[in-house]
Write a protein that holds these residues in place. Structure first.
Motif, PDB file in Angstrom:
ATOM      1  N   UNK A 166      56.995  37.592  33.427  1.00 60.09           N
ATOM      2  CA  UNK A 166      56.323  36.584  33.080  1.00 60.09           C
ATOM      3  C   UNK A 166      57.031  35.265  33.675  1.00 60.09           C
ATOM      4  N   UNK A 167      56.923  34.219  35.003  1.00 66.58           N
ATOM      5  CA  UNK A 167      57.140  33.142  36.114  1.00 66.58           C
ATOM      6  C   UNK A 167      56.167  32.222  35.343  1.00 66.58           C
ATOM      7  N   UNK A 168      57.053  31.156  35.354  1.00 64.39           N
ATOM      8  CA  UNK A 168      56.571  30.468  34.940  1.00 64.39           C
ATOM      9  C   UNK A 168      56.552  29.800  35.908  1.00 64.39           C
ATOM     10  N   UNK A 169      54.982  28.662  35.911  1.00 66.20           N
ATOM     11  CA  UNK A 169      54.619  27.831  37.779  1.00 66.20           C
ATOM     12  C   UNK A 169      54.490  26.436  37.469  1.00 66.20           C
ATOM     13  N   UNK A 170      54.742  26.055  36.170  1.00 69.18           N
ATOM     14  CA  UNK A 170      54.752  24.149  35.887  1.00 69.18           C
ATOM     15  C   UNK A 170      54.411  23.911  34.577  1.00 69.18           C
ATOM     16  N   UNK A 171      54.490  22.488  34.354  1.00 66.00           N
ATOM     17  CA  UNK A 171      54.804  22.632  32.819  1.00 66.00           C
ATOM     18  C   UNK A 171      54.007  21.439  32.952  1.00 66.00           C
ATOM     19  N   UNK A 172      54.868  19.871  31.791  1.00 69.51           N
ATOM     20  CA  UNK A 172      54.140  19.475  31.313  1.00 69.51           C
ATOM     21  C   UNK A 172      55.578  18.295  31.514  1.00 69.51           C
ATOM     22  N   UNK A 220      49.561  19.039  44.169  1.00 65.50           N
ATOM     23  CA  UNK A 220      49.470  20.093  44.496  1.00 65.50           C
ATOM     24  C   UNK A 220      50.982  21.010  43.755  1.00 65.50           C
ATOM     25  N   UNK A 221      51.050  21.303  42.832  1.00 66.47           N
ATOM     26  CA  UNK A 221      51.662  21.761  41.843  1.00 66.47           C
ATOM     27  C   UNK A 221      51.367  21.952  41.278  1.00 66.47           C
ATOM     28  N   UNK A 222      52.181  22.930  39.771  1.00 67.95           N
ATOM     29  CA  UNK A 222      50.949  22.674  38.565  1.00 67.95           C
ATOM     30  C   UNK A 222      51.612  22.711  37.468  1.00 67.95           C
ATOM     31  N   UNK A 223      52.307  21.539  37.834  1.00 71.80           N
ATOM     32  CA  UNK A 223      53.110  20.330  36.406  1.00 71.80           C
ATOM     33  C   UNK A 223      51.950  19.291  36.012  1.00 71.80           C
TER      34      UNK A 223
END
Ligand code: KG4
Ligand code: ZN
Length: 348
Positions: A166-172, A220-223
């Motif tokens: 698993x690769x974390x891409x973004x979060x809150x 533009x990111x996954x946050x």
């Protein structure tokens, strides 16, 4: 292989028994039992950690006992092969109840422990065959996949290249999606947990009535960031101190739509960027049918080759079947001497 799963990271105490054959097959659910102290927390409008843990101490053994009975396991020492246990993230008191119980059973029954990250668990609810989702080896999620975890404590996008990769891409950066629903509910005096209530009343509301912000939708990111949304709702409520039922319905519909728009946009952006074959959802907010319907529609429109997986409602919210499932597909054994609860556990 027969795995006993145990989950106690928040206010639920759950156990489940699954049966597995190979990594290419879905897991079969033999029993799943859950006890929740939600009723107590509904009175206070949120979880009081110590109270949750005290309730879990009372019910963990009866829940495991009932699970074994349901699974028709009379001799666990002989019939169970391993115990999968949530060791984080979560509330420390709650986690300790499950972890210490699992360690004791591991010692008594001489069974290996499989430590499971609760967040992986939410995603692996999608590998469990159920009546509503009768999976076969040909209809299981295919890698690479994008995982969207939307729960009370987490909102994360991950790239799953394979089991265990698993690769974390973004979060809150602040509130989780479920937390946003619950906080908006508190502002509107709705019962806790507010997610399902907001979804219900939103059906009679106009999602375009209030132009709430879609935070970070074009970042533009996954946050993600959802705390500003709660503030925007609060501002509306302060402007209208005597809220009519229709206004509440409209606020709920508009706020829900704002949350969903951001989740759908970023999930599809990740699916596109990593050219994935599947999207797997997990967490309590995945029980939201408005979210699922929109994501299904947009996935069909924009990426018809990508298949969307959403667990059955009872497997979206916390349960132990998903923990046992994650334990099987990401099998790493540990001994009872080595296992410790980790409330701050996240992605590697
Ligand atoms: O995954 P979960 O059971 O527990 C955590 O690990 O946090 O998620 C609980 C969250 C709560 O915030 C609840 O309000 C939200 O999931 N939730 C929903 C719905 N059902 C539960 N949010 C929106 N719509 C729903 N139908
Ligand atoms: Zn959860």
């Amino acid at each position: 292989m027969i795995i006993l799963g145990i989950e106690s990271s928040c206010d639920e105490t759950a156990a489940a028994v699954i049966e597995t054959t190979s990594l290419q097959d879905p897991v079969i659910l033999r029993a799943s039992v859950l006890s929740t102290s939600m009723g107590l927390h509904a009175q206070t409008g949120g979880i009081i950690p110590e109270q949750a843990a005290r309730e879990q101490i009372k019910c963990i053994l009866p829940v495991i006992d009932q699970t074994l009975q349901q699974a028709k396991i009379t001799n666990p020492e002989k019939e169970i092969d391993a115990i999968a246990i949530t060791y984080g993230p979560g509330l420390i008191g709650s986690l300790l109840v499950g972890v210490e119980t699992a360690k004791t059973l591991s010692y008594l029954w001489k069974k290996p422990l499989i430590p499971v990250n609760h967040l992986y668990g939410h995603l692996y609810a999608n590998w469990i065959a159920t009546v509503n989702q009768p999976l076969t080896p040909n209809t299981m999620p295919i890698f690479p996949a994008i995982g969207l975890i939307v729960s009370g404590g987490h909102t994360d996008l991950v790239l799953i290249k394979d089991h265990g990769q698993l690769e974390w891409l973004g979060g809150t950066r602040d509130d989780a999606a479920g937390e946003a629903f619950d906080k908006i509910g508190r502002v509107l005096n709705l019962p806790y947990p507010a997610g399902p209530v907001i979804e219900t009343v939103a059906k009679d509301g106009n999602a375009k009535a209030f132009a709430f912000p879609r935070p970070m939708i074009g970042s533009g990111d996954f946050d993600f960031s959802f705390s500003g949304l709660k503030t925007a709702v609060l501002r509306e409520v302060q402007k209208n101190p005597t809220l009519t039922e229709q206004t509440i319905n409209d606020i709920c519909a508009s706020a829900q739509q704002a949350i969903i728009d951001v989740l759908v946009k970023k999930t599809l952006k990740a699916a596109e960027q990593y050219n994935v074959k599947s999207i797997v959802l997990g967490g309590g907010v995945a029980a939201n049918q408005t979210l699922v319907t929109l994501l299904k529609q947009k996935t069909n429109d924009q990426r018809p080759e990508t298949k969307l997986f959403v667990p059955t409602k009872s497997l979206c919210t916390d349960n132990a079947a998903m923990i046992a499932s994650a334990g099987f597909y990401n099998y790493t054994e540990t001994s009872w001497q080595e296992l410790t609860a980790d409330p701050e556990l996240y992605f590697d």
